[in-house]
Write a protein that holds these residues in place. Structure first.
Motif, PDB file in Angstrom:
ATOM      1  N   PRO A   1       0.839  -1.204   0.000  1.00 57.07           N
ATOM      2  CA  PRO A   1       0.000   0.000   0.000  1.00 57.07           C
ATOM      3  C   PRO A   1       0.873   1.252   0.000  1.00 57.07           C
ATOM      4  CG  PRO A   1       0.272  -0.758   2.243  1.00 57.07           C
ATOM      5  CD  PRO A   1       1.072  -1.708   1.354  1.00 57.07           C
ATOM      6  N   ASP A   2       0.306   2.371  -0.372  1.00 58.10           N
ATOM      7  CA  ASP A   2       0.981   3.659  -0.192  1.00 58.10           C
ATOM      8  C   ASP A   2      -0.059   4.777  -0.154  1.00 58.10           C
ATOM      9  OD1 ASP A   2       0.267   4.011  -2.883  1.00 58.10           O
ATOM     10  OD2 ASP A   2       2.277   3.647  -3.628  1.00 58.10           O
ATOM     11  N   TYR A   3       0.354   5.902   0.407  1.00 55.77           N
ATOM     12  CA  TYR A   3      -0.503   7.076   0.526  1.00 55.77           C
ATOM     13  C   TYR A   3      -1.881   6.701   1.088  1.00 55.77           C
ATOM     14  CZ  TYR A   3       3.054   9.298  -2.384  1.00 55.77           C
ATOM     15  OH  TYR A   3       4.239   9.785  -2.881  1.00 55.77           O
ATOM     16  N   CYS A   4      -1.892   6.058   2.233  1.00 57.22           N
ATOM     17  CA  CYS A   4      -3.141   5.588   2.829  1.00 57.22           C
ATOM     18  C   CYS A   4      -3.890   6.727   3.530  1.00 57.22           C
ATOM     19  CB  CYS A   4      -2.855   4.480   3.838  1.00 57.22           C
ATOM     20  SG  CYS A   4      -2.143   2.997   3.106  1.00 57.22           S
ATOM     21  N   ALA A   5      -5.201   6.582   3.569  1.00 54.70           N
ATOM     22  CA  ALA A   5      -6.019   7.507   4.349  1.00 54.70           C
ATOM     23  C   ALA A   5      -5.797   7.218   5.832  1.00 54.70           C
ATOM     24  CB  ALA A   5      -7.484   7.335   3.993  1.00 54.70           C
ATOM     25  N   THR A   6      -5.529   8.245   6.607  1.00 53.42           N
ATOM     26  CA  THR A   6      -5.281   8.073   8.037  1.00 53.42           C
ATOM     27  C   THR A   6      -5.819   9.276   8.800  1.00 53.42           C
ATOM     28  OG1 THR A   6      -3.578   7.780   9.740  1.00 53.42           O
ATOM     29  CG2 THR A   6      -2.973   9.103   7.827  1.00 53.42           C
ATOM     30  N   ALA A   7      -6.237   9.012  10.019  1.00 52.66           N
ATOM     31  CA  ALA A   7      -6.698  10.100  10.883  1.00 52.66           C
ATOM     32  C   ALA A   7      -5.546  10.776  11.595  1.00 52.66           C
ATOM     33  CB  ALA A   7      -7.697   9.556  11.914  1.00 52.66           C
ATOM     34  N   GLU A   8      -4.340  10.210  11.490  1.00 52.51           N
ATOM     35  CA  GLU A   8      -3.178  10.774  12.169  1.00 52.51           C
ATOM     36  C   GLU A   8      -2.704  12.047  11.462  1.00 52.51           C
ATOM     37  OE1 GLU A   8      -2.076   9.723  14.940  1.00 52.51           O
ATOM     38  OE2 GLU A   8      -3.068   7.771  15.074  1.00 52.51           O
ATOM     39  N   ARG A   9      -2.252  13.008  12.255  1.00 55.99           N
ATOM     40  CA  ARG A   9      -1.759  14.259  11.696  1.00 55.99           C
ATOM     41  C   ARG A   9      -0.378  14.067  11.089  1.00 55.99           C
ATOM     42  NH1 ARG A   9       2.343  16.146  14.556  1.00 55.99           N
ATOM     43  NH2 ARG A   9       2.544  15.618  16.773  1.00 55.99           N
ATOM     44  N   ASP A  10      -0.015  14.970  10.178  1.00 62.98           N
ATOM     45  CA  ASP A  10       1.339  14.955   9.642  1.00 62.98           C
ATOM     46  C   ASP A  10       2.335  15.344  10.744  1.00 62.98           C
ATOM     47  OD1 ASP A  10       0.565  14.190   7.116  1.00 62.98           O
ATOM     48  OD2 ASP A  10       0.538  16.220   6.298  1.00 62.98           O
ATOM     49  N   PRO A  11       3.572  14.899  10.613  1.00 66.08           N
ATOM     50  CA  PRO A  11       4.564  15.228  11.644  1.00 66.08           C
ATOM     51  C   PRO A  11       4.865  16.716  11.679  1.00 66.08           C
ATOM     52  CG  PRO A  11       5.620  14.227   9.740  1.00 66.08           C
ATOM     53  CD  PRO A  11       4.147  14.078   9.537  1.00 66.08           C
ATOM     54  N   SER A  12       5.265  17.187  12.833  1.00 60.17           N
ATOM     55  CA  SER A  12       5.669  18.583  12.985  1.00 60.17           C
ATOM     56  C   SER A  12       7.059  18.774  12.390  1.00 60.17           C
ATOM     57  CB  SER A  12       5.690  18.966  14.467  1.00 60.17           C
ATOM     58  OG  SER A  12       6.717  18.244  15.148  1.00 60.17           O
ATOM     59  N   ARG A  13       7.448  20.026  12.235  1.00 62.01           N
ATOM     60  CA  ARG A  13       8.798  20.317  11.742  1.00 62.01           C
ATOM     61  C   ARG A  13       9.843  19.743  12.688  1.00 62.01           C
ATOM     62  NH1 ARG A  13      10.264  26.372  10.067  1.00 62.01           N
ATOM     63  NH2 ARG A  13       8.647  25.807   8.554  1.00 62.01           N
ATOM     64  N   HIS A  14       9.576  19.844  13.976  1.00 60.80           N
ATOM     65  CA  HIS A  14      10.528  19.302  14.951  1.00 60.80           C
ATOM     66  C   HIS A  14      10.670  17.799  14.787  1.00 60.80           C
ATOM     67  CE1 HIS A  14      12.614  18.571  18.737  1.00 60.80           C
ATOM     68  NE2 HIS A  14      11.702  17.665  19.020  1.00 60.80           N
ATOM     69  N   GLU A  15       9.576  17.092  14.542  1.00 59.39           N
ATOM     70  CA  GLU A  15       9.619  15.633  14.423  1.00 59.39           C
ATOM     71  C   GLU A  15      10.412  15.188  13.194  1.00 59.39           C
ATOM     72  OE1 GLU A  15       5.544  14.112  16.629  1.00 59.39           O
ATOM     73  OE2 GLU A  15       5.384  15.069  14.665  1.00 59.39           O
ATOM     74  N   VAL A  16      10.267  15.894  12.077  1.00 63.24           N
ATOM     75  CA  VAL A  16      11.039  15.489  10.897  1.00 63.24           C
ATOM     76  C   VAL A  16      12.507  15.891  11.043  1.00 63.24           C
ATOM     77  CG1 VAL A  16       9.052  15.445   9.343  1.00 63.24           C
ATOM     78  CG2 VAL A  16      10.376  17.555   9.568  1.00 63.24           C
TER      79      VAL A  16
ATOM     80  N   LYS B   1       4.004   8.813   2.145  1.00 67.30           N
ATOM     81  CA  LYS B   1       3.832   7.681   1.230  1.00 67.30           C
ATOM     82  C   LYS B   1       3.681   6.359   1.967  1.00 67.30           C
ATOM     83  CE  LYS B   1       5.716   5.510  -2.923  1.00 67.30           C
ATOM     84  NZ  LYS B   1       6.762   5.548  -3.968  1.00 67.30           N
ATOM     85  N   HIS B   2       4.462   6.136   3.009  1.00 68.45           N
ATOM     86  CA  HIS B   2       4.495   4.834   3.672  1.00 68.45           C
ATOM     87  C   HIS B   2       3.989   4.860   5.112  1.00 68.45           C
ATOM     88  CE1 HIS B   2       6.723   3.287   0.252  1.00 68.45           C
ATOM     89  NE2 HIS B   2       7.569   4.287   0.366  1.00 68.45           N
ATOM     90  N   GLY B   3       4.381   5.893   5.857  1.00 68.14           N
ATOM     91  CA  GLY B   3       3.991   5.944   7.263  1.00 68.14           C
ATOM     92  C   GLY B   3       2.493   6.006   7.457  1.00 68.14           C
ATOM     93  N   THR B   4       1.787   6.655   6.530  1.00 68.71           N
ATOM     94  CA  THR B   4       0.330   6.742   6.640  1.00 68.71           C
ATOM     95  C   THR B   4      -0.333   5.376   6.572  1.00 68.71           C
ATOM     96  OG1 THR B   4       0.227   7.149   4.244  1.00 68.71           O
ATOM     97  CG2 THR B   4       0.175   9.080   5.695  1.00 68.71           C
ATOM     98  N   CYS B   5       0.372   4.386   6.013  1.00 72.14           N
ATOM     99  CA  CYS B   5      -0.185   3.034   5.894  1.00 72.14           C
ATOM    100  C   CYS B   5       0.134   2.160   7.102  1.00 72.14           C
ATOM    101  CB  CYS B   5       0.340   2.366   4.623  1.00 72.14           C
ATOM    102  SG  CYS B   5      -0.110   3.244   3.101  1.00 72.14           S
ATOM    103  N   SER B   6       0.948   2.666   8.020  1.00 69.12           N
ATOM    104  CA  SER B   6       1.412   1.845   9.145  1.00 69.12           C
ATOM    105  C   SER B   6       0.376   1.710  10.252  1.00 69.12           C
ATOM    106  CB  SER B   6       2.695   2.443   9.726  1.00 69.12           C
ATOM    107  OG  SER B   6       2.429   3.699  10.345  1.00 69.12           O
TER     108      SER B   6
END
Length: 215
Positions: A79-94, A112-117
């Motif tokens: 899978p890739d680019y999955c629909a998720t309720a999780e927010r994108d990471p903050s600038r600090h997190e990346v 691309k990948h983390g949203t599918c995890s």
């Protein structure tokens, strides 16, 4: 009104495009195992990073194997680019991932990948870091101080020797042009070594590959 043949043709085109359009509807957390992809940094710098004047390609940067990504996989496909309720990471997190990958790559890997995890961005990055720390980089390649040209199987065997839990079917070595590109290691959802399925095994077909020295 469209002719029936025209309508049929348009419908066939829409159906052909449907899988790509629907990929975002993949359910987060619905996957079978991970692939941890490790890039040989000197090869990436030569083919891509130098042209971008990438900071991580500067002299004395000291980077050998770096993380490309941690990729959820199906037993057949991925899978890739999955629909998720999780927010994108903050600038600090990346930015906190900069010792493993650039902030830009970290954000891309999340989208691309983390949203599918099925994980939050913070937990996905933590899993990526934990997976990388579990892999021992073979001593001959750690801080390599000269160019080597060697069979890809030698690289694979060196990783298996350094990581006894790995099997020959649990690792694949890829190349790009004449250079070593990546080492990919298959892991369970609990980040334990496991065999790769056939579509995740893309072994380099060259007899020998170039491993440029670490900068």
């Amino acid at each position: 009104m469209w002719p029936r043949t025209g309508t049929r043709r348009i419908l066939s085109v829409l159906l052909a495009l449907w899988p790509a359009a629907a990929s975002a509807d993949r359910m987060a957390g619905d996957f079978d195992y991970y692939v941890l992809s490790l890039s040989w940094q000197p090869s990436w710098c030569r083919t891509t990073g130098d042209a971008q004047d990438a900071r991580e390609c500067a002299k004395d940067s000291g980077r050998d194997f770096t993380v490309h990504g941690l990729w959820p996989q199906y037993e057949d496909g991925w899978p890739d680019y999955c629909a998720t309720a999780e927010r994108d990471p903050s600038r600090h997190e990346v930015q906190a991932m900069e010792d493993l990958m650039t902030p830009g790559l970290a954000l891309h890997q999340w989208k691309k990948h983390g949203t599918c995890s099925g994980l939050s961005a913070a937990d996905y990055f933590a899993a990526t870091r934990r997976a990388f720390r579990q892999v021992a980089i073979p001593v001959p390649f750690d801080d390599l101080d000269r160019n080597l040209t060697l069979p890809p199987l030698v690289v694979e065997d060196a990783f298996i020797d350094a990581n006894p839990a790995l099997s020959p079917d649990g690792i694949t070595v890829t190349c790009k042009a004449e250079g070593l590109q990546e080492v990919r290691i298959c892991l369970t959802r609990d980040l334990e070594p496991r065999d790769c399925m056939p579509d995740a095994r893309r072994d380099c077909s060259r007899a020998r590959v170039l491993m440029e020295q670490v900068r």
